[in-house]
Design an enzyme around this catalytic site. Structure first.
Site, PDB file in Angstrom:
ATOM      1  N   TYR A  96      -5.131  11.046  -3.802  1.00  0.00           N
ATOM      2  CA  TYR A  96      -5.575  12.338  -3.256  1.00  0.00           C
ATOM      3  C   TYR A  96      -4.624  12.917  -2.217  1.00  0.00           C
ATOM      4  O   TYR A  96      -4.882  13.978  -1.674  1.00  0.00           O
ATOM      5  CB  TYR A  96      -6.999  12.231  -2.682  1.00  0.00           C
ATOM      6  CG  TYR A  96      -7.259  11.032  -1.800  1.00  0.00           C
ATOM      7  CD1 TYR A  96      -6.700  10.934  -0.535  1.00  0.00           C
ATOM      8  CD2 TYR A  96      -8.062   9.988  -2.245  1.00  0.00           C
ATOM      9  CE1 TYR A  96      -6.934   9.828   0.270  1.00  0.00           C
ATOM     10  CE2 TYR A  96      -8.312   8.871  -1.449  1.00  0.00           C
ATOM     11  CZ  TYR A  96      -7.732   8.796  -0.191  1.00  0.00           C
ATOM     12  OH  TYR A  96      -7.961   7.703   0.594  1.00  0.00           O
ATOM     13  N   LYS A  97      -3.522  12.212  -1.917  1.00  0.00           N
ATOM     14  CA  LYS A  97      -2.575  12.766  -0.947  1.00  0.00           C
ATOM     15  C   LYS A  97      -1.460  13.501  -1.701  1.00  0.00           C
ATOM     16  O   LYS A  97      -1.678  14.592  -2.210  1.00  0.00           O
ATOM     17  CB  LYS A  97      -2.020  11.652  -0.062  1.00  0.00           C
ATOM     18  CG  LYS A  97      -3.075  10.865   0.716  1.00  0.00           C
ATOM     19  CD  LYS A  97      -2.391   9.926   1.685  1.00  0.00           C
ATOM     20  CE  LYS A  97      -3.289   8.811   2.185  1.00  0.00           C
ATOM     21  NZ  LYS A  97      -4.439   9.279   2.966  1.00  0.00           N
ATOM     22  N   ARG A 109      -0.253  15.133  13.525  1.00  0.00           N
ATOM     23  CA  ARG A 109       0.432  14.740  12.280  1.00  0.00           C
ATOM     24  C   ARG A 109       0.672  15.960  11.406  1.00  0.00           C
ATOM     25  O   ARG A 109      -0.223  16.766  11.187  1.00  0.00           O
ATOM     26  CB  ARG A 109      -0.467  13.785  11.491  1.00  0.00           C
ATOM     27  CG  ARG A 109      -0.152  12.354  11.636  1.00  0.00           C
ATOM     28  CD  ARG A 109      -0.849  11.458  10.646  1.00  0.00           C
ATOM     29  NE  ARG A 109      -1.809  12.051   9.731  1.00  0.00           N
ATOM     30  CZ  ARG A 109      -2.363  11.394   8.728  1.00  0.00           C
ATOM     31  NH1 ARG A 109      -2.028  10.144   8.480  1.00  0.00           N
ATOM     32  NH2 ARG A 109      -3.249  11.973   7.944  1.00  0.00           N
ATOM     33  N   ASP A 167       0.869  -1.173   0.000  1.00  0.00           N
ATOM     34  CA  ASP A 167       0.000   0.000   0.000  1.00  0.00           C
ATOM     35  C   ASP A 167       0.913   1.231   0.000  1.00  0.00           C
ATOM     36  O   ASP A 167       1.682   1.446   0.940  1.00  0.00           O
ATOM     37  CB  ASP A 167      -0.882  -0.041   1.262  1.00  0.00           C
ATOM     38  CG  ASP A 167      -1.834   1.158   1.366  1.00  0.00           C
ATOM     39  OD1 ASP A 167      -1.501   2.233   0.838  1.00  0.00           O
ATOM     40  OD2 ASP A 167      -2.898   1.013   2.001  1.00  0.00           O
TER      41      ASP A 167
HETATM   42  C1  LIG Z   1      -2.505   3.527   4.078  1.00  0.00           C
HETATM   43  C2  LIG Z   1      -3.899   3.864   3.632  1.00  0.00           C
HETATM   44  N1  LIG Z   1      -4.609   2.944   2.945  1.00  0.00           N
HETATM   45  C3  LIG Z   1      -5.853   3.226   2.531  1.00  0.00           C
HETATM   46  C4  LIG Z   1      -6.444   4.445   2.774  1.00  0.00           C
HETATM   47  C5  LIG Z   1      -7.826   4.783   2.373  1.00  0.00           C
HETATM   48  O1  LIG Z   1      -8.434   4.017   1.450  1.00  0.00           O
HETATM   49  P1  LIG Z   1      -9.623   4.621   0.593  1.00  0.00           P
HETATM   50  O2  LIG Z   1      -8.992   5.435  -0.497  1.00  0.00           O
HETATM   51  O3  LIG Z   1     -10.325   3.420   0.106  1.00  0.00           O
HETATM   52  O4  LIG Z   1     -10.466   5.466   1.475  1.00  0.00           O
HETATM   53  C6  LIG Z   1      -5.727   5.427   3.479  1.00  0.00           C
HETATM   54  C7  LIG Z   1      -6.306   6.760   3.776  1.00  0.00           C
HETATM   55  O5  LIG Z   1      -7.444   7.079   3.634  1.00  0.00           O
HETATM   56  C8  LIG Z   1      -4.429   5.111   3.914  1.00  0.00           C
HETATM   57  O6  LIG Z   1      -3.730   6.008   4.599  1.00  0.00           O
HETATM   58  N1  LIG Z   2      -9.536   9.811   2.523  1.00  0.00           N
HETATM   59  C1  LIG Z   2      -9.883  10.595   3.569  1.00  0.00           C
HETATM   60  C2  LIG Z   2     -11.159  11.181   3.641  1.00  0.00           C
HETATM   61  C3  LIG Z   2     -11.521  11.996   4.699  1.00  0.00           C
HETATM   62  C4  LIG Z   2     -10.609  12.251   5.688  1.00  0.00           C
HETATM   63  C5  LIG Z   2      -9.347  11.682   5.651  1.00  0.00           C
HETATM   64  C6  LIG Z   2      -8.992  10.837   4.617  1.00  0.00           C
HETATM   65  C7  LIG Z   2      -7.672  10.201   4.559  1.00  0.00           C
HETATM   66  O1  LIG Z   2      -7.182   9.934   3.500  1.00  0.00           O
HETATM   67  C8  LIG Z   2      -7.002   9.884   5.807  1.00  0.00           C
HETATM   68  C9  LIG Z   2      -5.624   9.332   5.582  1.00  0.00           C
HETATM   69  N2  LIG Z   2      -5.613   8.071   4.874  1.00  0.00           N
HETATM   70  C10 LIG Z   2      -4.825   9.142   6.831  1.00  0.00           C
HETATM   71  O2  LIG Z   2      -3.700   8.677   6.726  1.00  0.00           O
HETATM   72  O3  LIG Z   2      -5.259   9.455   7.911  1.00  0.00           O
END
Ligand SMILES: Cc1ncc(COP(=O)(O)O)c(C=O)c1O
Ligand SMILES: Nc1ccccc1C(=O)C[C@H](N)C(=O)O
Length: 396
Positions: A220-221, A369, A195
Site C-alpha cells: 500500500y505504499k 516525514r 522487510d
Molecule cells: C517497515 C514496516 N513494516 C511493517 C509495517 C506494517 O505492517 P502491516 O502491513 O501488518 O500493518 C509498516 C507500516 O505500516 C512498516 O513501515
Molecule cells: N498501514 C498504515 C495504516 C494507517 C496509518 C499508517 C500506516 C502505515 O503504513 C504507516 C507506515 N508503515 C509508516 O512507516 O509509518
C-alpha cells in the site's frame, strides 16, 4: 521567478517519468505521503467495480476459476517479482505484513536448526517487526537481541538462527546495505529475513541477485495497492522445500480440495499461502500494478534521488537555519525515497502544512516525514513543499 522555481521547471521538463502522473487520480495537493498510503491509480475504480458487479455479482462462485480468483496470490506475486528483482515463482500475496513477518521468521528459525538459539532484530525497526520477533522468540524458545543494522556483523555468531532487518528505516529514511548484510548473515550460517515495506517500488532491491532468503513487504505504499492491500512473502527458490509454515492453512495444501485430514504442503512459494485470499483488495492491487507497465525501477530510483536531493536543497534555501535537522543520510547509497526532518514542533508544523496543501506525516516524537513517489511527484511539488515548510516555520 526565484532560482529554485526555475530549477524545478527545468528538472520537470527533462523528466521522462513525468507523464506517469496521469496514471493516477490526483488533485493539486502536494502528496508526500506515498510512503504510508500510495495514491489511487486511475484504473483501479473501474476494475473494482467490475470485480464486484460482474465477477462477484453475476459469476458468483464460478469466479474462483473463471475470474482467476484462486490463483491470484501467486499471479500477483509474479507481477511484483520484477520490481524487487525476483524471478517468477517465489512470491505469494496475501495477509498483512505483520502476519508474513511471523510466517517468515518462524520458518527461518525452523530452517536454521535446533542448535541456533538466538534471533537478531533491527533495534530501530518499525514496531510491528519487533513485537512479532519477540513473540516468535517466545514461541520457538529462542532468545531475541535487538541490534542496529550496523551492529549486525559483530553480533552474528554460530548461535544466530535468523536476522530480521528493514531495508529502509521508516523513520529516518536510511537505506541499509542489503547485499553486504545478507552476505554477513550467510557467512555466520544464519537466515536473512528482510522487510521491504519502504523500499519496494522506490528502488532496486535485487532479492535473487543478493541471495536474500526470505522477504516481506506491504503493497500500500510505493506499490499503490490501496488501504489494507495484502502484503507479500518471498521465499528463495532453493529454500522452498524447507519452508515449514507456522500457519499451514488449507490454501497452502498440495491438494486443497482433497479435504484431507493430514497436511501436505504445496510445492514452491504456494506454501506461504494460508486461508482464503481477500479477493477485493487483491484484485484492486492487481489493477494498481498496471501503472508499472513499461517503467524501469532504475529510472524510478534515479528520479527519487534527484527529488530528495532537490527537496533538501530547497529546504536549505527556504527554511530558517536551525529550525530543522535532516535525519536522512546525504550519500545516495544510504538513502531511501523519503526525507525526514527533525523539528521541535513537528506535530503542529505538519498540521499547518496539511492545511496549506502539503501532505507529509508526523512520526513521534519530533519527525516530519516526506515520502517521494517518483511515479507521481514532480520537482515543482518538492519546491512548493519546501517553500510552504519555510512559511510555516517562520521563514521568508
Ligand atoms: C517497515 C514496516 N513494516 C511493517 C509495517 C506494517 O505492517 P502491516 O502491513 O501488518 O500493518 C509498516 C507500516 O505500516 C512498516 O513501515
Ligand atoms: N498501514 C498504515 C495504516 C494507517 C496509518 C499508517 C500506516 C502505515 O503504513 C504507516 C507506515 N508503515 C509508516 O512507516 O509509518
Amino acid at each position: 521567478m526565484s532560482e529554485p522555481v526555475l530549477k524545478a521547471e527545468k528538472l520537470d521538463a527533462a523528466d521522462d517519468l513525468a507523464p506517469l502522473r496521469d496514471r493516477f487520480l490526483l488533485d493539486d495537493v502536494v502528496y508526500l505521503d506515498g510512503n504510508s498510503l500510495g495514491a489511487l491509480p486511475a484504473g483501479v475504480p473501474d476494475r473494482v467495480a467490475d470485480v464486484v458487479r460482474r465477477q462477484w455479482g453475476e459469476l458468483r462462485i464460478r469466479s474462483w476459476d473463471e475470474s482467476g480468483w484462486w490463483t491470484a496470490p501467486e499471479r500477483i506475486g509474479d507481477r511484483i517479482a520484477p520490481l524487487v528483482g525476483a524471478a517468477a515463482g517465489q512470491i505469494v500475496v496475501g495477509d498483512s505484513t505483520s502476519v508474513n513477518i511471523f510466517k517468515a521468521l518462524v520458518a527461518a528459525v525452523r530452517m536454521a536448526g535446533e542448535d541456533r538459539t538466538e534471533i537478531l532484530v533491527d533495534a530501530s525497526t518499525f514496531p510491528t517487526d519487533g513485537y512479532i520477533a519477540s513473540s516468535v522468540a517466545r514461541l520457538t524458545g529462542r532468545t531475541l537481541r535487538a541490534v542496529t543494522p550496523a551492529e549486525v556483523p559483530a553480533a552474528l555468531s554460530g548461535r544466530t538462527a535468523a536476522v530480521l532487518l528493514n531495508h529502509v528505516d521508516y523513520r529516518t529514511g536510511r537505506l541499509h546495505d542489503l547485499p553486504s548484510l545478507t552476505a554477513a548473515v550467510h557467512a555466520a550460517g544464519a537466515v536473512a529475513v528482510w522487510d521491504l515495506c519502504h523500499s519496494a517500488g522506490a528502488l532496486p532491491v535485487g532479492l535473487d541477485e543478493h541471495g536474500v532468503d526470505l522477504a516481506v513487504g506491504c503493497t500500500y505504499k510505493y506499490l499503490n495497492g490501496g488501504p489494507g492491500a495484502p502484503a507479500y512473502l518471498y521465499v528463495r527458490r532453493s529454500l522452498q522445500d524447507r519452508f515449514d509454515s507456522p500457519l499451514p492453512g488449507w490454501n497452502s495444501h498440495v491438494e486443497p480440495f482433497g479435504m484431507r485430514p493430514e497436511y501436505a504442503p504445496a510445492p514452491g512459494a504456494l506454501r506461504g499461502r494460508v486461508g482464503t485470499p481477500d479477493i477485493l483488495s487483491m484484485l484492486a492491487l492487481e489493477a494498481a500494478l498496471e501503472v508499472w507497465d513499461g517503467v524501469s525501477i532504475d529510472a524510478v530510483r534515479a528520479k527519487s534521488l534527484a527529488l530528495t536531493d532537490f527537496f533538501l536543497e530547497c529546504v536549505a534555501a527556504y527554511v530558517p537555519g536551525g529550525r530543522v535537522e535532516s535525519l536522512t543520510p546525504v550519500p545516495h547509497e544510504e538513502r531511501g525515497s523519503q526525507v525526514a526532518l527533525r523539528c521541535a514542533d513537528a506535530g503542529d508544523a505538519m498540521k499547518r502544512l496539511i492545511e496549506r496543501g502539503v501532505v507529509g506525516d508526523f512520526r513521534a516524537p519530533d519527525v516530519l516525514r516526506f515520502g517521494f513517489t517518483p511515479l507521481y511527484v514532480g520537482f515543482a511539488d518538492a519546491e512548493r513543499a519546501a517553500r510552504v515548510l519555510g512559511e510555516v516555520l517562520g521563514g521568508a
